[in-house]
Scaffold this motif. Structure first.
Motif, PDB file in Angstrom:
ATOM      1  N   ALA A 142       0.833  -1.207   0.000  1.00  0.00           N
ATOM      2  CA  ALA A 142       0.000   0.000   0.000  1.00  0.00           C
ATOM      3  C   ALA A 142       0.862   1.249   0.000  1.00  0.00           C
ATOM      4  O   ALA A 142       0.565   2.227  -0.706  1.00  0.00           O
ATOM      5  CB  ALA A 142      -0.928  -0.009   1.212  1.00  0.00           C
ATOM      6  N   LEU A 166       0.557   3.836  -2.987  1.00  0.00           N
ATOM      7  CA  LEU A 166       0.098   5.201  -2.724  1.00  0.00           C
ATOM      8  C   LEU A 166       1.168   6.218  -3.101  1.00  0.00           C
ATOM      9  O   LEU A 166       0.859   7.278  -3.665  1.00  0.00           O
ATOM     10  CB  LEU A 166      -0.262   5.359  -1.242  1.00  0.00           C
ATOM     11  N   SER A 207      -3.457  13.135  -1.637  1.00  0.00           N
ATOM     12  CA  SER A 207      -4.149  12.243  -0.708  1.00  0.00           C
ATOM     13  C   SER A 207      -5.421  11.631  -1.280  1.00  0.00           C
ATOM     14  O   SER A 207      -5.595  10.406  -1.278  1.00  0.00           O
ATOM     15  CB  SER A 207      -4.487  12.993   0.584  1.00  0.00           C
ATOM     16  N   GLU A 267      -5.990   7.534  -2.177  1.00  0.00           N
ATOM     17  CA  GLU A 267      -6.880   6.849  -1.232  1.00  0.00           C
ATOM     18  C   GLU A 267      -8.167   6.396  -1.912  1.00  0.00           C
ATOM     19  O   GLU A 267      -8.692   5.313  -1.608  1.00  0.00           O
ATOM     20  CB  GLU A 267      -7.207   7.782  -0.066  1.00  0.00           C
ATOM     21  N   GLN A 291      -7.291   3.285  -3.895  1.00  0.00           N
ATOM     22  CA  GLN A 291      -7.110   2.138  -3.006  1.00  0.00           C
ATOM     23  C   GLN A 291      -8.451   1.646  -2.464  1.00  0.00           C
ATOM     24  O   GLN A 291      -8.708   0.427  -2.440  1.00  0.00           O
ATOM     25  CB  GLN A 291      -6.185   2.520  -1.854  1.00  0.00           C
ATOM     26  N   SER A 292      -9.307   2.559  -2.053  1.00  0.00           N
ATOM     27  CA  SER A 292     -10.609   2.170  -1.502  1.00  0.00           C
ATOM     28  C   SER A 292     -11.456   1.458  -2.552  1.00  0.00           C
ATOM     29  O   SER A 292     -12.114   0.449  -2.258  1.00  0.00           O
ATOM     30  CB  SER A 292     -11.349   3.401  -0.979  1.00  0.00           C
ATOM     31  N   PRO A 332     -13.549   1.664   3.593  1.00  0.00           N
ATOM     32  CA  PRO A 332     -13.319   2.033   2.193  1.00  0.00           C
ATOM     33  C   PRO A 332     -14.512   2.726   1.528  1.00  0.00           C
ATOM     34  O   PRO A 332     -14.331   3.683   0.777  1.00  0.00           O
ATOM     35  CB  PRO A 332     -13.017   0.689   1.515  1.00  0.00           C
ATOM     36  N   ALA A 355     -14.817   6.138   3.006  1.00  0.00           N
ATOM     37  CA  ALA A 355     -13.683   6.939   2.539  1.00  0.00           C
ATOM     38  C   ALA A 355     -13.880   7.338   1.092  1.00  0.00           C
ATOM     39  O   ALA A 355     -13.678   8.502   0.717  1.00  0.00           O
ATOM     40  CB  ALA A 355     -12.380   6.159   2.711  1.00  0.00           C
ATOM     41  N   LEU A 398     -14.497  10.977  -0.070  1.00  0.00           N
ATOM     42  CA  LEU A 398     -13.520  11.589  -0.965  1.00  0.00           C
ATOM     43  C   LEU A 398     -14.170  12.138  -2.225  1.00  0.00           C
ATOM     44  O   LEU A 398     -13.563  12.959  -2.923  1.00  0.00           O
ATOM     45  CB  LEU A 398     -12.436  10.574  -1.328  1.00  0.00           C
TER      46      LEU A 398
END
Length: 577
Positions: free
Chosen positions: A82, A86, A141, A145, A148-149, A297, A300, A304
């Motif tokens: 990760a 990232l 950020s 993120e 990834q989520s 996730p 998030a 986001l």
């Protein structure tokens, strides 16, 4: 009435970002691969915990230790992957943003001055500060993120299917609420953020106008009026912020409802499947953990969306500037420095010309001085001859080449000189990137700046500008004149370039200006009439027209407008001495 700079459409914004992204495909694929591997590794946690539950229920504690070690290993591998993913995605985002910033600056600098003025300086300023900051924060950020989520959610769904398709079916109870909530939110948030960003630009524009024009505001007793305008713009921005907060509250309330219903469905499905002997307690526990692990996730990613919507609105404003075609760069070679201007007319407000059909001719190597009262059109004419402004009517040629194709052959120096932060040598090399240190020193000597430069702690390596050594107005002007010598243009236009100096420094600057104009065509907007006296010809301007023209001696002898100005200036200088 101001007309803001264009805002790009979502389609064009995506196309622009993808075009920049193609230059960094390798890093993008590496980052995406690491995130996929990290998401896949994270899926091992729930089955391992489920097996521990089954072992405990069966009374077999022996293998539990190995499962715990496997959990620890999975966590370490997932964390490492990760981190790499990232970091790589963030790096790609920064590289893409850097490309967009470069294009933004390029188009901003090449944009017609009139276009920027119509939009208002606050609009451009807010784009290069607040909008770039918002997109930059999202790139560092939110984008990594979010990616990834999204991967964790997609792979977790496959994990539920692998355990038992009925767990996945139970989890789908939450999907309609989440999907509707997302659609509802995005439909309302995108226009809300666009209006919010425009409101912030309007607020900044009004602040710039009110504070920048404070002397005039006070002189005409307009303080209350401008305070009311600022208050109105701030109130509008605050109302939009309140609208965003209300939208957030309703958004997350609906998401919490979806989570509660989804988890309840998975737990009920697990209870029924365990009772029917279809799955073990550990498998049901793993399914519940899978779904519970989706809360983070999903929340998030959907949260986001808020950041990404705001960043998308800001991105559209940044890309919008890159879609404005810059003016043609001055790349055509000119035969000499002669200037021919015919029928120049210009107005800042339609129907109120500040120049009225002017004809100006300057032979190569000649010098003219523009004099007259404030508002006569001198600086406007200088800006048009320099190619900074385009006339509404008429034409200008430099050495037989029309503007703007010949604008690279002209350098304009005004009384407002910017000193770039950094070593003094770097500031000078903006005009001549390949200049040697000796050439820089020669230019400084020519404009009389060698004395104070020699006194600097590190000479031309001394850091000047913001955060460094502060230069006086006279020193800044000498620096600007040295840049002219280094760039060596056929034509130099000095718009009151000695006006900021006091009486002690005026003679030094006038000497430097004369040195700069040697061997090249010069146009002087003369603040000091001693400069006009040295010019080959003087143009006396009044209300956008040339009312007198001739040599200094001829105009003084004629006893007209110029003679009156000369007499008044001479009397003032005598009184001051």
């Amino acid at each position: 009435m101001s007309t803001i700079l264009p805002v790009s459409s979502p389609k064009r914004s995506r196309r622009t970002v993808l075009a920049e992204l193609r230059h960094h495909r390798a890093h993008a694929f590496f980052g995406l691969g690491c995130l996929i591997a990290a998401a896949a590794t994270s899926l091992l946690t729930a089955p391992l915990l489920g097996s521990i539950v089954d072992l405990a229920a069966a009374g077999r504690p022996g293998p539990i230790g190995s499962r715990v070690l496997a959990l620890l290993a999975a966590a370490l591998v997932q964390a490492a992957l990760a981190f790499l993913g990232l970091a790589a995605v963030a790096r790609v985002g920064e590289q893409v943003l850097a490309g967009l910033r470069e294009r933004f600056v390029e188009h901003s600098l090449g944009m017609p001055l009139e276009r920027i003025e119509r939009g208002g300086s606050g609009d451009l300023t807010s784009r290069v500060t607040e909008d770039v900051s918002i997109v930059s924060d999202a790139v560092r950020s939110a984008v990594p993120e979010f990616t990834q989520s999204a991967l964790v959610i997609a792979l977790t769904v496959f994990g539920l299917l692998a355990l038992d398709w009925r767990f996945a079916a139970a989890a789908l109870v939450a999907v309609p609420i989440q999907a509707y909530t997302t659609f509802w939110y995005m439909k309302r948030s995108a226009p809300l953020y666009a209006v919010s960003r425009a409101g912030a630009a309007g607020e900044q524009q009004q602040l710039l106008e009110s504070i920048g024009g404070a002397p005039t505001v006070r002189a005409y007793g307009l303080a209350e009026q401008h305070l009311g305008l600022v208050r109105e713009r701030v109130a509008f921005s605050m109302d939009r912020i309140n609208d965003v907060v209300k939208l957030h509250t309703r958004f997350f309330g609906r998401l919490n409802l979806a989570e509660a219903l989804g988890l309840s469905s998975v737990l009920i499905a697990g209870f029924l499947l365990v009772r029917g002997g279809s799955v073990t307690i550990g498998t049901a526990s793993a399914a519940a953990l899978y779904f519970a692990n989706l809360f983070g996730p999903i929340n998030a990613m959907l949260f986001l969306l808020d950041t990404l919507q705001s960043a998308t609105a800001s991105l559209a404003r940044i890309v919008g500037v890159t879609e404005v075609e810059p003016e043609a760069s001055g790349s055509s070679a000119v035969a000499d420095g002669s200037i021919e201007a015919r029928g120049l007319r210009h107005a800042y407000v339609a129907g109120h010309d500040v120049l009225h059909g002017l004809d100006v001719s300057v032979p190569a190597g000649g010098t003219i001085a523009l004099v007259g009262g404030s508002g006569g059109g001198k600086s406007t004419l200088a800006a048009i001859l320099a190619g900074i402004r385009a006339p509404d009517h008429g034409s200008v040629t430099i050495g037989g080449v029309p503007l703007p194709s010949s604008s690279g052959s002209v350098v304009l120096v005004t009384q407002e000189v910017h000193v770039f932060a950094g070593p003094l040598a770097d500031d000078l090399r903006l005009a001549a990137p390949s200049a040697t240190d000796n050439q820089l020193l020669d230019a400084l000597v020519a404009v009389g700046a060698d004395g104070w430069v020699g006194a600097l702690p590190d000479g031309i390596a001394t850091v000047v500008g913001e955060g460094g050594h502060t230069l006086s107005p006279e020193q800044a002007q000498q620096l600007a004149l040295a840049r002219v010598l280094l760039s060596d243009p056929p034509v130099a236009i000095l718009d009151e370039a000695t006006a900021e100096a006091g009486s002690a420094g005026s003679r030094a600057l006038e000497t430097a200006a004369a040195r700069v104009l040697e061997g090249r065509t010069g146009v002087l907007v003369a603040h000091r009439f001693s400069q006009a006296a040295m010019a080959d010809r003087v143009l006396v301007m009044d209300a956008g027209r040339v009312v007198e023209s001739g040599r200094h001696e001829e105009l003084v002898a004629a006893g007209g407008r110029y003679a009156q100005l000369w007499e008044a200036w001479s009397a003032g200088r005598s009184a001051a001495s």
